[in-house]
Structure formats: structure tokens, C-alpha cells
Design an enzyme around this catalytic site. Sequence first.
Site, PDB file in Angstrom:
ATOM      1  N   CYS A   1      -2.138  -0.284   7.303  1.00  0.00           N
ATOM      2  CA  CYS A   1      -1.303   0.911   7.200  1.00  0.00           C
ATOM      3  C   CYS A   1      -1.318   1.705   8.495  1.00  0.00           C
ATOM      4  CB  CYS A   1      -1.756   1.774   6.026  1.00  0.00           C
ATOM      5  SG  CYS A   1      -1.451   0.980   4.437  1.00  0.00           S
TER       6      CYS A   1
ATOM      7  N   CYS B   1      -5.847   2.271   5.787  1.00  0.00           N
ATOM      8  CA  CYS B   1      -6.507   1.015   6.128  1.00  0.00           C
ATOM      9  C   CYS B   1      -5.925   0.517   7.462  1.00  0.00           C
ATOM     10  CB  CYS B   1      -6.275  -0.014   5.024  1.00  0.00           C
ATOM     11  SG  CYS B   1      -4.612  -0.720   5.023  1.00  0.00           S
TER      12      CYS B   1
ATOM     13  N   HIS C   1       0.848  -1.184   0.000  1.00  0.00           N
ATOM     14  CA  HIS C   1       0.000   0.000   0.000  1.00  0.00           C
ATOM     15  C   HIS C   1       0.890   1.244   0.000  1.00  0.00           C
ATOM     16  CE1 HIS C   1      -3.837  -2.010   1.834  1.00  0.00           C
ATOM     17  NE2 HIS C   1      -3.273  -2.758   0.884  1.00  0.00           N
TER      18      HIS C   1
ATOM     19  N   GLU D   1       1.005   3.893   1.872  1.00  0.00           N
ATOM     20  CA  GLU D   1       1.557   4.288   3.171  1.00  0.00           C
ATOM     21  C   GLU D   1       2.697   3.365   3.594  1.00  0.00           C
ATOM     22  OE1 GLU D   1      -2.900   5.326   3.292  1.00  0.00           O
ATOM     23  OE2 GLU D   1      -1.654   3.702   2.521  1.00  0.00           O
TER      24      GLU D   1
END
Length: 161
Positions: free
Chosen positions: A91, A88, A58, A60
Site C-alpha cells: 500500500c 503495509c 487492501h 488503501e
Amino acid sequence: MQKQEAIETVMKEAIKKARETMNQDLGGPFGAAVIDSNGEILSITSNSVLSDHDPTAHAEMNAIREASKKIGSHDLTGCIVVTTAYPCPMCLGGIIWANIKTVIYGCRPKDTESIGFRDDFIYDFIDGGRQDPNVLQLSEDFRDECLLLFDEYKTKNKTIY
């Protein structure tokens, strides 16, 4: 560069990076960056789940990994994450483990849900006491062996992070 100016610049760059890689089918519409306490940019990345074949890639997480490598530490105390969407759960966990206290985000969780991403499923799982047997089947068959490993780590005074 002033911190507020850096944040605005970084958000625009994160959006640009996300749009670029999204349109190359490398990942979703997510971009993120890490800036230090002086407003200096440590990383600007995007989601690369599809290109890396890595569900943890992801934006992040990629930004944290890159920033950590750049400064040579897992501890990003004083840094800020700037991201195109509310992080999320994975993250958010990475942000917390990196000791980052401030996150500036664009889209809200419901915005992410509205385009088909399922962060809400994970939040519901956590809120429900992690009791969904379709998600995780728990077994303590190896707890004793694993506790020995934990005890060894503690006894040897290994780094707590």
C-alpha cells in the site's frame, strides 16, 4: 468542509466501514479514504481481500483505485490518505506511485503485527537486501527479451508515471 474536520470525519467513516465489512467477513479491520487538497472526500473503502479473493484488495489500494477512477487520473498529487493502520509495504508503494505525500493513520505497524498480520516479514525481507531464497528466486533468463520491451517503450516515448 475544513481539511481537519474532513480528516476527523473520514477517519470515523473509515473505521465504520472497516468494522462493517470485517463483521461481514469480507476482509480485515482496515479502512481507508482519499481526500483531495480541498478536504473533499474522493473515496472511503475497506479491505475486501476475502470477498474479492484478491490479496491486493487492501483498504488503501481500494481507496486509491476508487479515487483515481473518480477524478479520471492515476495522479493523486495533493491528496491525503486517511487509514486505520500504517500502510503495509504494498500500500505504501501504491501511495507513492499515486504521488500522495501525506498519510494519516491510526494503528502502528506493531499493532497490526500484534493481531497476526505479517507486514513485518515484508519489511524484514526488504531490509535484509531481498536475499531470502524462500521468498523469491531470481532468474535473469529473460532479461534480454524484457529489455527489448523496455527499449521499445522508451523509443515510442510512452507515458512515464
